[in-house]
Design a protein around this motif. Sequence first.
Motif, PDB file in Angstrom:
ATOM      1  N   GLU A 148       0.813   6.161 -75.329  1.00 19.13           N
ATOM      2  CA  GLU A 148       0.632   6.961 -76.541  1.00 19.13           C
ATOM      3  C   GLU A 148      -0.272   8.122 -76.172  1.00 19.13           C
ATOM      4  OE1 GLU A 148      -1.703   6.348 -80.594  1.00 19.13           O
ATOM      5  OE2 GLU A 148       0.086   5.070 -80.456  1.00 19.13           O
ATOM      6  N   ALA A 149       0.179   9.332 -76.471  1.00 21.68           N
ATOM      7  CA  ALA A 149      -0.569  10.552 -76.142  1.00 21.68           C
ATOM      8  C   ALA A 149      -0.941  10.571 -74.660  1.00 21.68           C
ATOM      9  CB  ALA A 149      -1.796  10.700 -77.021  1.00 21.68           C
ATOM     10  N   ASN A 150       0.020  10.213 -73.810  1.00 16.75           N
ATOM     11  CA  ASN A 150      -0.141  10.189 -72.351  1.00 16.75           C
ATOM     12  C   ASN A 150      -1.196   9.210 -71.850  1.00 16.75           C
ATOM     13  OD1 ASN A 150       1.913  12.040 -71.862  1.00 16.75           O
ATOM     14  ND2 ASN A 150       0.528  13.767 -72.155  1.00 16.75           N
ATOM     15  N   GLU A 151      -1.595   8.255 -72.677  1.00 14.53           N
ATOM     16  CA  GLU A 151      -2.535   7.217 -72.259  1.00 14.53           C
ATOM     17  C   GLU A 151      -1.830   5.874 -72.257  1.00 14.53           C
ATOM     18  OE1 GLU A 151      -6.403   7.034 -73.970  1.00 14.53           O
ATOM     19  OE2 GLU A 151      -6.480   9.199 -74.256  1.00 14.53           O
ATOM     20  N   LEU A 152      -2.117   5.073 -71.244  1.00 17.14           N
ATOM     21  CA  LEU A 152      -1.508   3.753 -71.114  1.00 17.14           C
ATOM     22  C   LEU A 152      -2.107   2.797 -72.141  1.00 17.14           C
ATOM     23  CD1 LEU A 152       0.415   1.974 -69.419  1.00 17.14           C
ATOM     24  CD2 LEU A 152      -1.551   1.430 -67.976  1.00 17.14           C
ATOM     25  N   LEU A 153      -1.248   2.252 -73.016  1.00 13.67           N
ATOM     26  CA  LEU A 153      -1.702   1.291 -74.026  1.00 13.67           C
ATOM     27  C   LEU A 153      -1.546  -0.140 -73.532  1.00 13.67           C
ATOM     28  CD1 LEU A 153      -0.137   2.727 -77.303  1.00 13.67           C
ATOM     29  CD2 LEU A 153      -2.467   3.001 -76.457  1.00 13.67           C
ATOM     30  N   SER A 154      -0.418  -0.416 -72.869  1.00 20.18           N
ATOM     31  CA  SER A 154      -0.181  -1.764 -72.360  1.00 20.18           C
ATOM     32  C   SER A 154       0.689  -1.675 -71.117  1.00 20.18           C
ATOM     33  CB  SER A 154       0.465  -2.649 -73.418  1.00 20.18           C
ATOM     34  OG  SER A 154       1.773  -2.207 -73.697  1.00 20.18           O
ATOM     35  N   PHE A 155       0.580  -2.723 -70.311  1.00 20.38           N
ATOM     36  CA  PHE A 155       1.365  -2.796 -69.089  1.00 20.38           C
ATOM     37  C   PHE A 155       1.676  -4.258 -68.814  1.00 20.38           C
ATOM     38  CE2 PHE A 155       1.932  -3.349 -64.555  1.00 20.38           C
ATOM     39  CZ  PHE A 155       2.769  -2.315 -64.240  1.00 20.38           C
ATOM     40  N   GLU A 156       2.949  -4.545 -68.608  1.00 24.61           N
ATOM     41  CA  GLU A 156       3.365  -5.909 -68.281  1.00 24.61           C
ATOM     42  C   GLU A 156       4.306  -5.838 -67.090  1.00 24.61           C
ATOM     43  OE1 GLU A 156       5.844  -9.594 -70.230  1.00 24.61           O
ATOM     44  OE2 GLU A 156       4.927  -8.137 -71.561  1.00 24.61           O
ATOM     45  N   ALA A 157       4.105  -6.726 -66.137  1.00 22.67           N
ATOM     46  CA  ALA A 157       4.997  -6.834 -64.989  1.00 22.67           C
ATOM     47  C   ALA A 157       5.257  -8.304 -64.749  1.00 22.67           C
ATOM     48  CB  ALA A 157       4.366  -6.189 -63.762  1.00 22.67           C
ATOM     49  N   ARG A 158       6.532  -8.641 -64.577  1.00 21.62           N
ATOM     50  CA  ARG A 158       6.845 -10.044 -64.327  1.00 21.62           C
ATOM     51  C   ARG A 158       7.933 -10.151 -63.275  1.00 21.62           C
ATOM     52  NH1 ARG A 158      11.042 -12.738 -67.103  1.00 21.62           N
ATOM     53  NH2 ARG A 158      12.378 -11.282 -68.192  1.00 21.62           N
ATOM     54  N   ASN A 159       7.811 -11.179 -62.465  1.00 24.42           N
ATOM     55  CA  ASN A 159       8.773 -11.474 -61.417  1.00 24.42           C
ATOM     56  C   ASN A 159      10.041 -11.994 -62.074  1.00 24.42           C
ATOM     57  OD1 ASN A 159      10.243 -12.480 -59.273  1.00 24.42           O
ATOM     58  ND2 ASN A 159       8.581 -13.686 -58.433  1.00 24.42           N
ATOM     59  N   ILE A 160      11.176 -11.412 -61.749  1.00 27.92           N
ATOM     60  CA  ILE A 160      12.432 -11.873 -62.330  1.00 27.92           C
ATOM     61  C   ILE A 160      13.310 -12.541 -61.278  1.00 27.92           C
ATOM     62  CG2 ILE A 160      12.422 -10.273 -64.253  1.00 27.92           C
ATOM     63  CD1 ILE A 160      14.422  -8.547 -62.731  1.00 27.92           C
ATOM     64  N   GLU A 161      12.732 -12.880 -60.141  1.00 25.46           N
ATOM     65  CA  GLU A 161      13.459 -13.601 -59.093  1.00 25.46           C
ATOM     66  C   GLU A 161      13.809 -14.986 -59.610  1.00 25.46           C
ATOM     67  OE1 GLU A 161      15.044 -14.079 -55.203  1.00 25.46           O
ATOM     68  OE2 GLU A 161      14.402 -12.321 -56.289  1.00 25.46           O
ATOM     69  N   GLN A 162      15.048 -15.372 -59.489  1.00 24.63           N
ATOM     70  CA  GLN A 162      15.503 -16.678 -59.978  1.00 24.63           C
ATOM     71  C   GLN A 162      15.329 -17.731 -58.931  1.00 24.63           C
ATOM     72  OE1 GLN A 162      16.794 -17.433 -63.100  1.00 24.63           O
ATOM     73  NE2 GLN A 162      16.425 -15.369 -63.814  1.00 24.63           N
TER      74      GLN A 162
END
Length: 44
Positions: free
Chosen positions: A30-44
Amino acid sequence: MLLDTSITHQTYVEDCEVCCNPIEVSPQFEANELLSFEARNIEQ
């Protein structure tokens, strides 16, 4: 990892630079500022 701040909410898959496994990345800005970040492994 480079993130595009012009897209307020995005979800995409990127390969890990270390192990090459796929990672689902979901940043939110929002307004070029990071509000949230999520990263998850999708390797099965």
